[in-house]
Design an enzyme around this catalytic site. Structure first.
Site, PDB file in Angstrom:
ATOM      1  N   CYS A  72       0.833  -1.201   0.000  1.00 40.78           N
ATOM      2  CA  CYS A  72       0.000   0.000   0.000  1.00 40.78           C
ATOM      3  C   CYS A  72       0.872   1.256   0.000  1.00 40.78           C
ATOM      4  CB  CYS A  72      -0.909  -0.026   1.227  1.00 40.78           C
ATOM      5  SG  CYS A  72      -1.978   1.406   1.288  1.00 40.78           S
ATOM      6  N   CYS A  93     -11.035   0.501  -0.020  1.00 34.07           N
ATOM      7  CA  CYS A  93     -10.555   0.267   1.336  1.00 34.07           C
ATOM      8  C   CYS A  93     -10.946   1.524   2.107  1.00 34.07           C
ATOM      9  CB  CYS A  93      -9.040   0.087   1.320  1.00 34.07           C
ATOM     10  SG  CYS A  93      -8.301   0.045   2.954  1.00 34.07           S
TER      11      CYS A  93
HETATM   12  C1  DTB Z   1      -5.321   3.313   7.196  1.00 38.66           C
HETATM   13  O1  DTB Z   1      -6.534   3.349   7.521  1.00 38.66           O
HETATM   14  N1  DTB Z   1      -4.327   3.218   8.055  1.00 38.66           N
HETATM   15  C2  DTB Z   1      -3.044   3.304   7.377  1.00 38.66           C
HETATM   16  C3  DTB Z   1      -3.455   3.279   5.898  1.00 38.66           C
HETATM   17  N2  DTB Z   1      -4.889   3.370   5.954  1.00 38.66           N
HETATM   18  C4  DTB Z   1      -2.899   4.231   4.954  1.00 38.66           C
HETATM   19  C5  DTB Z   1      -2.232   4.471   7.799  1.00 38.66           C
HETATM   20  C6  DTB Z   1      -2.006   4.532   9.298  1.00 38.66           C
HETATM   21  C7  DTB Z   1      -1.118   5.683   9.558  1.00 38.66           C
HETATM   22  C8  DTB Z   1      -0.739   5.794  10.996  1.00 38.66           C
HETATM   23  C9  DTB Z   1       0.068   6.983  11.285  1.00 38.66           C
HETATM   24  C10 DTB Z   1       1.377   7.064  10.572  1.00 38.66           C
HETATM   25  O2  DTB Z   1       2.160   6.068  10.530  1.00 38.66           O
HETATM   26  O3  DTB Z   1       1.713   8.143  10.075  1.00 38.66           O
END
Ligand code: DTB
Ligand code: SAM
Ligand code: SF4
Length: 330
Positions: free
Chosen positions: A106, A197
């Site tokens: 992703c 998603c």
């Molecule tokens: C989602 O819902 N969670 C992921 C993904 N989609 C892109 C991202 C989480 C990010 C958490 C904070 C960070 O690492 O910056």
């Protein structure tokens, strides 16, 4: 109200009502977990978990003011902003993710919206990651129908775009993008036949009724998202919601599990991803989430900008619970 005590209540419904959802949240915990686990095993092998890996392909400097985010230029989080990563560096990271056992890669960019000038580079990344035998996912902010079509044609399997919270609490979280704009992006993605998603964050200071309303939005979309990430807020220093969470605390672990369980019951055929926040969760709490129907996680020691459990830690988690990695559908 539908009789949720019926042994088979796993039909895919898009007409859930808020009172029905509130009633699920209100169930005695053991009853709720049992029902979610029943729906889970009616639709999936409960011993399988899907593994996705994230890469931040464009970090920081984002124009949006999401109150939880390390990457917003509105908050002084000390994060170093960088430009879009060159394609070869993305491919090196994708290969490492595949070698580490991830099935889906992703790619996340700290953009408010995708600019046409960046589309060719993204299309190359996507097609080459796909050619490695990985499923592809991207989260690039708002996209138009034409951009969605180009990315799909390049090999993009999933687009992640979260609703984040309830429409009622939304203005406490972000004011630079409307809820409707999020719904429009999701529609553009669905309309080109790409998988969606879409999930949100728990622990933003929202009330139970906001979690009900947020899951109501998810469960009444024209089609349930194929993947539903449920993030527990990772409090980031100097972000408004990170500061608030440090003072007020987040949601209780049991309330977090309830949210996972209700998501599983409402969307029986979707993947429910136990997403951000696992680094702060015990094995026992994660086990309760899997028991309640979570069947996907992010692996790799970094999410986008914050830490995720290390490989050895997750290997121990999966091994101790007897969970197997789901096979790649390709
Ligand atoms: C989602 O819902 N969670 C992921 C993904 N989609 C892109 C991202 C989480 C990010 C958490 C904070 C960070 O690492 O910056
Ligand atoms: N910039 C794009 C956007 O917001 O549409 C894509 C990347 S954005 C970081 C993806 C999602 O990560 C957000 O919608 C939010 O749900 C989640 N997220 C970001 N920061 C988080 C944090 N500190 N804790 C938990 N989840 C977070
Ligand atoms: Fe930007 Fe996405 Fe972070 Fe919001 S969540 S500030 S849109 S990177």
């Amino acid at each position: 109200m539908a009789d949720t005590s019926h042994p088979v209540f796993n039909a895919v419904r898009n007409d859930w009502t808020k009172p029905e959802i509130a009633a699920l949240f209100d169930l005695p915990f053991m009853e709720l977990v049992f029902r979610a686990a029943t729906v889970h095993r009616q639709n999936f092998d409960p011993n399988e978990v899907q593994l996705s890996q994230l890469l931040s392909i464009k970090t920081g400097g984002c124009a949006e003011n999401c109150g939880y985010c390390s990457q917003s230029s509105h908050h002084d989080t000390g994060l170093k902003a960088s430009k879009l990563m060159p394609v070869d560096e993305v491919l090196t990271a994708a290969k490492a993710a595949k070698d580490g056992g991830a099935q889906r890669f992703c790619m996340g960019a700290a953009w408010r919206d995708l600019k046409d000038r960046d589309v060719p580079a993204l299309a190359s990344m996507i097609s080459e990651v796909k050619a490695m035998g990985l499923e592809t996912c991207a989260t690039l902010g708002m996209i138009t129908p034409d951009q969605a079509k180009t990315l799909k044609d390049a090999g993009l399997d999933y687009y992640n775009h979260n609703l984040d919270t309830s429409p009622e609490y939304y203005s406490k979280v972000v004011t630079t993008r409307t809820y409707q704009e999020r719904l429009d992006t999701l529609e553009a993605v669905r309309d080109v036949g790409m998988k969606t998603c879409c999930g949100g964050i728990v622990g933003l200071g929202e009330a139970r009724e906001d979690r009900v309303s947020f899951l109501h939005q998810i469960a009444t979309l024209p089609a349930h998202p194929d993947s539903i990430p449920i993030n527990n807020l990772v409090p980031v220093a100097n972000t408004p919601l990170g500061i608030q969470a440090k003072v007020k605390g987040g949601v209780s672990p049991i309330e977090f599990v309830r949210t996972i369980a209700v998501a599983r019951i409402l969307c029986p055929k979707s993947m429910v991803r136990l997403s951000a926040g696992r680094n702060e969760m015990s094995e026992e709490l994660q086990a309760l989430c899997f028991m309640s129907g979570a069947n996907s996680i992010f692996v790799g020691d970094q999410l986008l900008t914050t830490p995720n459990p290390e490989r050895g830690t997750d290997a121990h988690l999966l091994q101790s619970l007897g969970l197997r990695a789901m096979a790649n559908p390709q």
